[in-house]
Design an enzyme around this catalytic site. Structure first.
Site, PDB file in Angstrom:
ATOM      1  N   ARG A   1       0.796  -1.221   0.000  1.00  0.00           N
ATOM      2  CA  ARG A   1       0.000   0.000   0.000  1.00  0.00           C
ATOM      3  C   ARG A   1       0.828   1.270   0.000  1.00  0.00           C
ATOM      4  O   ARG A   1       0.629   2.164  -0.802  1.00  0.00           O
ATOM      5  CB  ARG A   1      -0.846   0.094   1.280  1.00  0.00           C
ATOM      6  N   THR A   2       1.755   1.346   0.947  1.00  0.00           N
ATOM      7  CA  THR A   2       2.433   2.622   1.155  1.00  0.00           C
ATOM      8  C   THR A   2       3.282   2.986  -0.056  1.00  0.00           C
ATOM      9  O   THR A   2       3.217   4.100  -0.572  1.00  0.00           O
ATOM     10  CB  THR A   2       3.281   2.567   2.441  1.00  0.00           C
TER      11      THR A   2
ATOM     12  N   HIS B   1       5.135   6.451  11.592  1.00  0.00           N
ATOM     13  CA  HIS B   1       4.585   6.299  10.232  1.00  0.00           C
ATOM     14  C   HIS B   1       3.679   7.515   9.981  1.00  0.00           C
ATOM     15  O   HIS B   1       2.461   7.387   9.889  1.00  0.00           O
ATOM     16  CB  HIS B   1       3.805   4.980  10.162  1.00  0.00           C
TER      17      HIS B   1
ATOM     18  N   LYS C   1      26.254  -4.172   0.574  1.00  0.00           N
ATOM     19  CA  LYS C   1      27.725  -4.213   0.448  1.00  0.00           C
ATOM     20  C   LYS C   1      28.398  -3.525   1.624  1.00  0.00           C
ATOM     21  O   LYS C   1      29.614  -3.426   1.684  1.00  0.00           O
ATOM     22  CB  LYS C   1      28.163  -3.495  -0.837  1.00  0.00           C
TER      23      LYS C   1
ATOM     24  N   ARG D   1      11.333   3.816   3.710  1.00  0.00           N
ATOM     25  CA  ARG D   1      10.865   2.897   4.750  1.00  0.00           C
ATOM     26  C   ARG D   1      12.044   1.998   5.122  1.00  0.00           C
ATOM     27  O   ARG D   1      12.710   1.466   4.250  1.00  0.00           O
ATOM     28  CB  ARG D   1       9.715   2.041   4.236  1.00  0.00           C
TER      29      ARG D   1
HETATM   30  C1  NCD Z   1       1.419  -0.549   8.462  1.00  0.00           C
HETATM   31  C2  NCD Z   1       2.917  -0.411   8.631  1.00  0.00           C
HETATM   32  O1  NCD Z   1       3.664  -0.714   7.693  1.00  0.00           O
HETATM   33  O2  NCD Z   1       3.290   0.019   9.702  1.00  0.00           O
HETATM   34  N1  NCD Z   1       1.043  -0.795   7.143  1.00  0.00           N
HETATM   35  C3  NCD Z   1       0.885   0.284   6.319  1.00  0.00           C
HETATM   36  O3  NCD Z   1       1.774   1.049   6.095  1.00  0.00           O
HETATM   37  N2  NCD Z   1      -0.339   0.475   5.837  1.00  0.00           N
HETATM   38  C4  NCD Z   1       0.782  -1.463   9.417  1.00  0.00           C
HETATM   39  C5  NCD Z   1       1.311  -2.861   9.572  1.00  0.00           C
HETATM   40  O4  NCD Z   1       2.241  -3.291   8.899  1.00  0.00           O
HETATM   41  O5  NCD Z   1       0.744  -3.555  10.417  1.00  0.00           O
END
Ligand code: NCD
Length: 299
Positions: A52-53, A130, A81, A102
């Site tokens: 999703r993200t 997040h 590396k 991320r």
């Molecule tokens: C979340 C995350 O990555 O923290 N997912 C997301 O970004 N929608 C929640 C999760 O992984 O549980």
């Protein structure tokens, strides 16, 4: 530089302004998007699993008329590396106008921002924060109730390792009219630094909480962050939302979840009017369009 590193960096005025820009972006999206970021490049560095993200960041940039480069597997990155993150970021900042990152470790986005010549958007740093998820969560709540009503938001599940609930809590602190409940087994409780005296703290999801809540924000037990697998096994079925449980919510209450779900919401709940999680995920696109446009000084 307009980095987005944690939800706590925004005051109420900024949050409301981002909500309003996201609303404009949603209107633009319905017309097929815009060309306002033409010639700009987003680098999406995703060193932890994501569907999703990452896709919503990429879609947001493409719908703004910009382009995307991405690195989606740390195994193919020079980090494997032995390159330190700071060096990777310096290189990526030469290629792109904005970076979404991320990673597994708390603080990585801050580290990236400290050396980056372009804005950095934190797309999740381990069990840390997040913030872009918090903003799309806030947008979802705002579309349903507005942000000036007396409402109760109950966060349920893994509040210790779940970064989305940490960030959403920080964002909601700007709204005194929103009451917070935290529902988690004591081993997965919300860390003290995010709690206040006024919050409701519970270990079990009672009928009173179900009936009182306008928003239930359910979360996945974060299996990958447990040091001890047995501890995960103990909690993995802690809270399961099924049709019977959701029917005990108020008719106009909403059930949110950042997704992915594992077993904590049964699939037959999806058809109920309270199920908001897919719409919530879709809200990620206009919200991230707003954040990219803001960081690039396009709005
Ligand atoms: C979340 C995350 O990555 O923290 N997912 C997301 O970004 N929608 C929640 C999760 O992984 O549980």
């Amino acid at each position: 530089m307009k980095h987005v590193l944690k939800a706590g960096q925004f005051d109420k005025e900024e949050l409301l302004s981002i909500m309003s820009t996201a609303g404009q972006m949603e209107t633009l999206l319905k017309k097929g998007g815009s060309k306002m970021a033409e010639g700009k490049i987003l680098a999406a560095l995703f060193y932890e699993p994501s569907t999703r993200t990452r896709l919503s960041f990429e879609t947001a940039m493409l719908r703004l008329g910009g382009s995307v480069i991405s690195e989606t597997d740390v195994h193919f990155s020079s980090i494997t590396k032995g390159e330190v993150l700071e060096d990777t970021i310096r290189i990526v900042a030469n290629c792109a106008d904005i970076i979404a990152i991320r990673s597994k470790h708390i603080g990585d986005a801050d580290l990236a921002a400290s050396v980056s010549g372009v804005p950095v958007l934190n797309a999740g740093d381990g069990a840390g924060a997040h913030p872009t998820q918090a903003l799309l969560d806030l947008y979802t709540i705002s579309k349903q109730f507005g942000l000036d009503k007396e409402i109760t938001v109950s966060m349920v599940g893994d509040l210790k390792y779940g970064r989305t609930v940490h960030s959403l809590t920080q964002a909601l602190r700007n709204f005194e009219n929103i009451k917070l409940n935290f529902v988690a087994p004591s081993a997965l409780a919300m860390p003290a630094k995010f709690k206040t005296e006024a919050d409701g703290i519970y270990e079990n999801l009672t009928d009173e909480i179900l009936a009182e809540s306008d928003v239930i924000y359910d979360t996945r037990i974060q299996s990958e962050r447990f040091e001890n697998k047995e501890e995960y096994e103990k909690h993995k079925n802690a809270f399961i939302f099924d049709v019977e449980k959701v029917s005990r919510m108020k008719p106009n209450a909403i059930l949110m979840h950042p997704l992915p779900r594992v077993n904590e919401i049964t699939m037959d709940v999806d058809a109920l009017p309270q199920a908001k999680y897919f719409e919530q995920a879709a809200n990620g696109i206009p919200v991230r369009m707003a954040l990219i446009a803001r960081a690039l000084n396009l709005v």
